[in-house]
Design a protein around this motif. Structure first.
Motif: not given
Lengths: 183, 415
Positions: A116-117, A149, B151-152, B155, B234-235, B238-239, B241-243, B245-246, B249-250, B253
């Motif tokens: 994200f960003l 994922a 971010g959106i 994306y 965040g990393n 990402a690893a 967080g499954g589907h 994740a992003n 992370i948002g 932030i």
């Protein structure tokens, strides 16, 4: 100061001479020797460049001249920065590097998952054979048939690491070929 | 006293400037990847950005101190940052991006300082804490909102949209700046900043000021603990967080920004009432706590919730960095140079942070990296406890600044 002026004079002279006796090879060699001394003098540079290829071509055995061929973009497309799609045609990331073996064949592609960003970006090496290439509207589309994922949860790729973790398809590809191993 | 219009203008200036700054962050690496840059090139460019930002702190401070029109300084900086964003869009070559990074690095330092100086010129000294709290509130609202939007949009749309948005947002920032009245008498005793004549000796005294050195040490360790935490967490999200994740992370932030927005004015008031030192102590203590929790917890959503603790430290830094600089400068002048020195210490800590955490991560493991960050946070807190003197006007006059208090009465916009 004096010597530089002298060199410049010599260069001027040799350039003039070169123009007059361009056909005479012995003269040319003399002029080149003089130019070797006065390489730094700007005025002589153009001439030096113009004449350099001539002696270089002499001693080396003639290399095969390149042949020009025009290829369809769909047969030769850039790979870096290309998006990678999952089975549901969602972008999962972009290819940022290609890892090769000793034969120069691609072994794996490094895919960057964006996050994200930019926060949470992860680079994962994915076995080359797990990538599927297809054509859509004059464009090569890259697809990987693994759960994005789960793929993203793999150990990240690290340039400096001795062993490279490569994500390979577990079931579908195993009948045909053994799963990719780390070198 | 400054008009209401000017103060609202300052609110929106903070909001839009934060908008503009959001795109220049970790997203730069993603953006350059889309333009087929290799890791090596991207790494070099990011290092360039870091080096420029560090090297600019003191010169930018000195420049803003020297300029009498702080609003002009801010306008130039916003223009430069807008230009940098435009360069990202139209000239994504090594030359273009390099130039953009240099422009942005210097202009950011300058803008930060100019906004603080403008605030200082608008309100009485005893209201400064609250004003800086408001600044931080609007800045974090801007940050949070634009991070969500960018971010959106990054994306779903092309990565370019982020920098187009960034460049466009420079315009409302300039409009907000223009509503801050010209007549506002700038920089008083504090930011007047030019004890001139024996300025070299003055500078020497400033550099050796115990409050400045103490705060520099505190903030360096604070940043050492802080800077690596978001990218690392965040990393991990990402690893694991499954589907979603992003999305998580948002959240990690945006949430801390909301916390900052909620807390900042209270932080400013508390700093005026109870003193800077106590606020620093409480806020810094949240840092090791967060790191330890990160080391102990795994689920992605829990990580996101813990990350909102970041807002506590961020609110304190956002308010207290310029406030303490103003305290010190009340005696010594050179407000922006003082801010630059503190910024340099903060930047140094931040630059080392990711390297240190990455190294521990590789050698020992991810949890150990967080324990190391916690240790740095603990050191920062202890340093506040042990070496940081109170700098506020209510403080007992320190031996180092005997004449100080005379200049510390409400700095009314004289003339």
């Amino acid at each position: 100061m004096d010597s530089r002026a002298a060199i410049r004079d010599r260069a001027e002279a040799s350039r003039a001479a070169g123009q007059r006796f361009a056909a005479d090879r012995r003269w040319l060699c003399g002029a080149l020797a003089a130019l070797g001394l006065s390489e730094a003098v700007g005025g002589a540079r153009a001439f030096a460049q113009a004449t350099k290829p001539a002696p270089a071509a002499k001693p080396v055995p003639k290399p095969v001249p390149p042949k020009l061929e025009h290829v369809q973009k769909t047969h030769a497309e850039s790979l870096l920065g290309q998006p990678v799609f999952d089975a549901r045609r969602q972008t999962i990331g972009h290819i940022v590097d290609v890892l090769i073996d000793t034969e120069g064949k691609p072994h794996a592609a490094v895919i960057e998952f964006t996050g994200f960003l930019g926060v949470g970006a992860r680079k994962i090496a994915v076995a080359w054979k797990a990538l599927h290439f297809s054509l859509r509207k004059d464009h090569i589309v890259i697809r990987v048939a693994m759960d994005p994922a789960a793929l993203r949860a793999m150990p990240a790729y690290d340039v400096n690491a001795k062993r490279v973790p490569v994500a390979a398809p577990a079931r579908s590809a195993s009948p045909k070929s053994p799963p990719a191993k780390s070198p | 006293m400054a008009s209401r219009r000017s103060l609202y203008g300052l609110d929106w200036l903070n909001f839009f400037v934060a908008n503009v700054q959001t795109g220049f962050g970790p997203f730069v690496a993603v953006y350059l990847t889309l333009h087929r840059w290799t890791d090596l090139q991207i790494g070099a460019m990011l290092s360039l950005g870091t080096v420029v930002a560090m090297a600019s702190q003191l010169p930018a401070g000195a420049l803003v101190d020297w300029m009498t029109g702080k609003r002009w300084a801010a306008a130039m900086a916003i223009g430069a940052i807008g230009t940098a964003a435009t360069l990202f869009v139209v000239l994504p070559t090594e030359f273009g991006i390099g130039l953009a990074e240099i422009l942005h690095g210097f202009a950011s330092c300058m803008l930060n300082q100019a906004i603080a100086a403008i605030s200082l010129g608008l309100v009485a000294r005893r209201l400064l804490g609250e004003r800086l709290g408001r600044n931080a509130r609007f800045a974090s609202l801007g940050n949070g909102l634009s991070a969500a939007v960018m971010g959106i949009s990054g994306y779903y749309l092309a990565g370019t949209s982020v920098f187009v948005l960034t460049a466009v947002l420079a315009v409302p920032a300039l409009v907000a700046l223009s509503t801050i009245e010209a007549g506002t008498p700038a920089p008083s005793a504090t930011a007047r900043g030019k004890p001139a004549r024996q300025s070299l000796r003055e500078l020497g005294r400033l550099i050796l000021d115990r409050r400045l050195l103490g705060f520099m040490a505190c903030i360096a360790f604070f940043q050492l603990a802080d800077a690596a935490m978001l990218p690392f967490i965040g990393n991990r999200i990402a690893a694991g967080g499954g589907h979603i994740a992003n999305l998580v992370i948002g959240g990690a932030i945006v949430l801390p920004q909301l916390v900052v927005a909620g807390l900042s004015p209270a932080v400013g008031r508390a700093a005026e009432r109870y003193g800077r030192r106590w606020v620093l102590l409480v806020a810094f203590a949240a840092e090791p706590l967060r790191a330890i929790l990160f080391a102990a917890v795994t689920p992605a959503l829990a990580l996101m919730a813990i990350q909102s603790l970041d807002g506590v430290g961020a609110a304190a830094i956002g308010v207290l960095l310029p406030l303490i600089a103003a305290d010190i400068a009340a005696d010594r002048g050179h407000f922006n140079l003082t801010m630059g020195a503190i910024g340099l210490a903060a930047g140094g800590g931040a630059a080392v942070s990711t390297t240190l955490a990455g190294w521990v991560d590789q050698m020992v493991g991810n949890r150990a990296a967080f324990v190391a960050l916690a240790a740095a946070g603990l050191i920062a807190t202890l340093l506040v406890w042990l070496i940081m003197p109170e700098t506020g006007p209510g403080a007992p006059p320190s031996a180092h600044a005997p004449a100080a208090r005379a200049g510390a009465q409400p700095v009314s916009p004289s003339s």
